[in-house]
Design an enzyme around this catalytic site. Structure first.
Site, PDB file in Angstrom:
ATOM      1  N   LYS A   1      27.432   5.404   3.841  1.00 12.36           N
ATOM      2  CA  LYS A   1      27.376   5.592   5.194  1.00 12.36           C
ATOM      3  C   LYS A   1      28.056   4.175   6.713  1.00 12.36           C
ATOM      4  CE  LYS A   1      23.602   7.904   5.073  1.00 12.36           C
ATOM      5  NZ  LYS A   1      22.489   8.071   3.739  1.00 12.36           N
TER       6      LYS A   1
HETATM    7  C1  LIG Z   1      23.051   8.872   3.669  1.00  7.97           C
HETATM    8  C2  LIG Z   1      22.709   9.450   2.402  1.00  7.97           C
HETATM    9  C3  LIG Z   1      22.881  11.157   1.781  1.00  7.97           C
HETATM   10  C4  LIG Z   1      22.305  12.436   2.499  1.00  7.97           C
HETATM   11  O1  LIG Z   1      23.339  12.599   3.586  1.00  7.97           O
HETATM   12  P1  LIG Z   1      23.521  13.046   4.750  1.00  7.97           P
HETATM   13  O2  LIG Z   1      23.916  13.002   5.911  1.00  7.97           O
HETATM   14  O3  LIG Z   1      21.975  12.231   5.368  1.00  7.97           O
HETATM   15  O4  LIG Z   1      22.897  14.451   4.174  1.00  7.97           O
HETATM   16  C5  LIG Z   1      22.959  11.157   0.153  1.00  7.97           C
HETATM   17  N1  LIG Z   1      23.472  10.593  -0.710  1.00  7.97           N
HETATM   18  C6  LIG Z   1      23.850   8.512  -0.258  1.00  7.97           C
HETATM   19  C7  LIG Z   1      23.594   7.202  -1.508  1.00  7.97           C
HETATM   20  C8  LIG Z   1      23.018   8.341   1.254  1.00  7.97           C
HETATM   21  O5  LIG Z   1      22.569   7.202   1.396  1.00  7.97           O
END
Ligand SMILES: *Cc1c(COP(=O)(O)O)cnc(C)c1O
Length: 490
Positions: free
Chosen positions: A107
């Site tokens: 993120k």
């Molecule tokens: C947020 C997240 C996901 C999922 O991503 P999305 O965009 O919500 O589908 C997968 N792995 C990790 C470590 C995350 O932080």
């Protein structure tokens, strides 16, 4: 390119879409035209990552002036590696490492950029209100968002996470967050309860006149914000470009991407890349035991009325995947009324069914597989033993699904697995998986894993142990609204 709501005819430009986060009718913003139009995808292959980001973001968010400057401010010196998101060959697959940013989660790629976009949009539109970011997190968004927004003038951020629903390291990351404009609070219940309650509070507060009287406006850092989704499109191009320069593919050869999915934002960014011309064959949705998305893609029935499991991949413990709404809108030929109906069925009945003709369109690109908790742990151990690569539980779900997918396909198209977190964010399941005795705090486990594997510990995590926990509030979800109003002093 303008943006429009998935639930009505409401339209606005890209500056407004970023500032609003969500449309006034509760819908999500999507482009109102073919997003591939006027984009020369071949011209970005071979550029460095920042150059690619500039071109792609300028195309998707055309009203922003000087994207180059925004991209530089967002990323320069913030990631462990200069190219931000390196590709590593692991066995017969390619792992796209998205976790080299300031909080060791994928993120960071988007949430390093979002504050720059918000500041720029306010400046360009002459908006002098304080931007209040209200966010529900399943663990990683909250920390990455605070890292991006703390002490950014003209902004404030309030993060809610499910009490007991995040890993101890994730909790420590959030509870120790510094910054005069940040607030973090745990909410009793699971992530879906938390996210739904935050969405309700968001729309209630948004319509209060006291908010604008106080010169404040709400926005979101969740992947419902188009300013968060757009930066994620970049690494799909980056991975493709790396495969070309490694000599693994030629320009225009197809590539498959496997994406560990929760809120469906990451994988949807891959679809945008495909619509912009990138030769993506399949986007493979990888679910953990909360496999609502896998079932949906396979059957056309989205049914959230099912047990909720807490797994070792908590960021994917999600039964209401917000970004699916954007795909449904596109697959239905931009039919806002049918999307509104599905969404209202989902909130009133917990289930909706999508007609086969739309599902066929979705399945032209999207396939899905799921992975059990046992398989997740086993995969971390197997990949470590066989390929000497340490992955986190979310990535392990992707690795297992990639194996299943490749068994079904049996061809030579390269598979890129998106790796979404550092293994050190989830030391308990990782220790167990590689045969260490799980004992002591997660910080002690981090040291034990490092000792056994030699994989370096990211600095932001190794320095966490000595930081003071400053955010310790825990509330019931009914009190989110009251909590926000008191933080805002209205
Ligand atoms: C947020 C997240 C996901 C999922 O991503 P999305 O965009 O919500 O589908 C997968 N792995 C990790 C470590 C995350 O932080």
């Amino acid at each position: 390119m303008d943006y429009r709501s998935t639930r009505s005819e409401f339209r606005c430009n890209s500056l407004d879409a970023v500032l609003r986060g969500i449309a006034p009718d509760g819908g999500l913003f999507v482009s109102d035209s073919d997003i591939g139009k006027g984009f020369d995808w071949k011209a970005v292959i071979g550029l460095d990552t920042l150059g690619m980001a500039e071109k792609i973001l300028s195309h998707l968010l055309p009203d922003f002036k000087d994207m180059k400057d925004l991209v530089n401010k967002a990323y320069e010196g913030k990631f462990e590696t200069k190219d931000l998101t390196p590709v590593v060959k692991v066995g017969d697959k390619y792992v796209l490492e998205l976790f080299r940013g300031p909080t060791s989660a994928f993120k960071d790629v988007a949430l390093s950029m979002l504050p720059q976009l918000i500041i720029a949009a306010k400046k360009q539109t002459g908006d002098d209100k304080e931007t209040v970011i209200l966010t529900a997190t399943s663990g990683d968004t909250g920390k990455a968002a605070m890292e991006g927004f703390h002490d950014v003038p003209g902004t404030r951020i309030i993060v809610f996470y499910p009490d007991g629903g995040v890993s101890p390291i994730q909790r420590a990351q959030m509870a120790t967050q510094e910054g005069a404009n940040v607030k973090v609070c745990a909410v009793r219940g699971n992530f879906d309860d938390c996210q739904t309650a935050v969405k309700v509070a968001f729309s209630k507060i948004n319509s209060m006149k006291e908010l604008s009287q106080a010169k404040k406006a709400l926005s979101s850092a969740n992947s419902i914000n188009i300013g968060r989704l757009a930066p994620q499109v970049v690494y799909y191009f980056k991975a493709y470009s790396d495969l070309v320069s490694m000599g693994r593919i030629k320009m225009e050869d197809k590539v498959d991407y496997v994406v560990p999915s929760g809120n469906f934002g990451d994988i949807l960014a891959g679809y945008f890349a495909k619509l912009m011309g990138l030769p993506v064959r399949n986007l493979v949705c990888a679910s953990n035991e909360n496999k609502v998305l896998t079932d949906f893609i396979r059957t056309g029935v989205y049914d959230k009325r099912r047990p909720f499991y807490r797994t070792s991949s908590p960021s994917m413990d999600i039964l209401v995947s917000s970004n699916l709404e954007r795909l449904l809108f596109l697959a239905s030929g931009c039919n806002a009324s049918v999307v509104s109906k599905w969404m209202s069925d989902l909130s009133s009945e917990g289930i909706f069914t999508v007609d086969e003709k739309y599902m066929a369109k979705i399945r032209e690109t999207f396939l899905s597989y799921s992975c059990t908790e046992k398989e997740t742990i086993r995969t971390i151990g197997d990949v470590y033993k066989k390929d000497n690569y340490l992955c986190d539980p979310h990535t392990a779900v992707g690795m297992k699904v990639a194996d299943d997918y490749r068994k079904d396909k049996k061809d030579d198209v390269p598979t890129v697995v998106l790796s979404t977190a550092s293994p050190y964010k989830f030391p308990t399941p990782v220790s167990e998986a590689i045969g260490l005795e799980v004992k002591g705090s997660e910080f002690e486990q981090i040291k034990a894993i490092n000792l056994k594997t030699g994989v370096p510990v990211p600095k932001n995590l190794s320095s966490l142990e000595s930081k003071k926990s400053v955010h310790n509030d825990v509330i019931d979800r009914e009190n989110i609204l009251k909590y926000v109003l008191s933080v805002l002093g209205i």
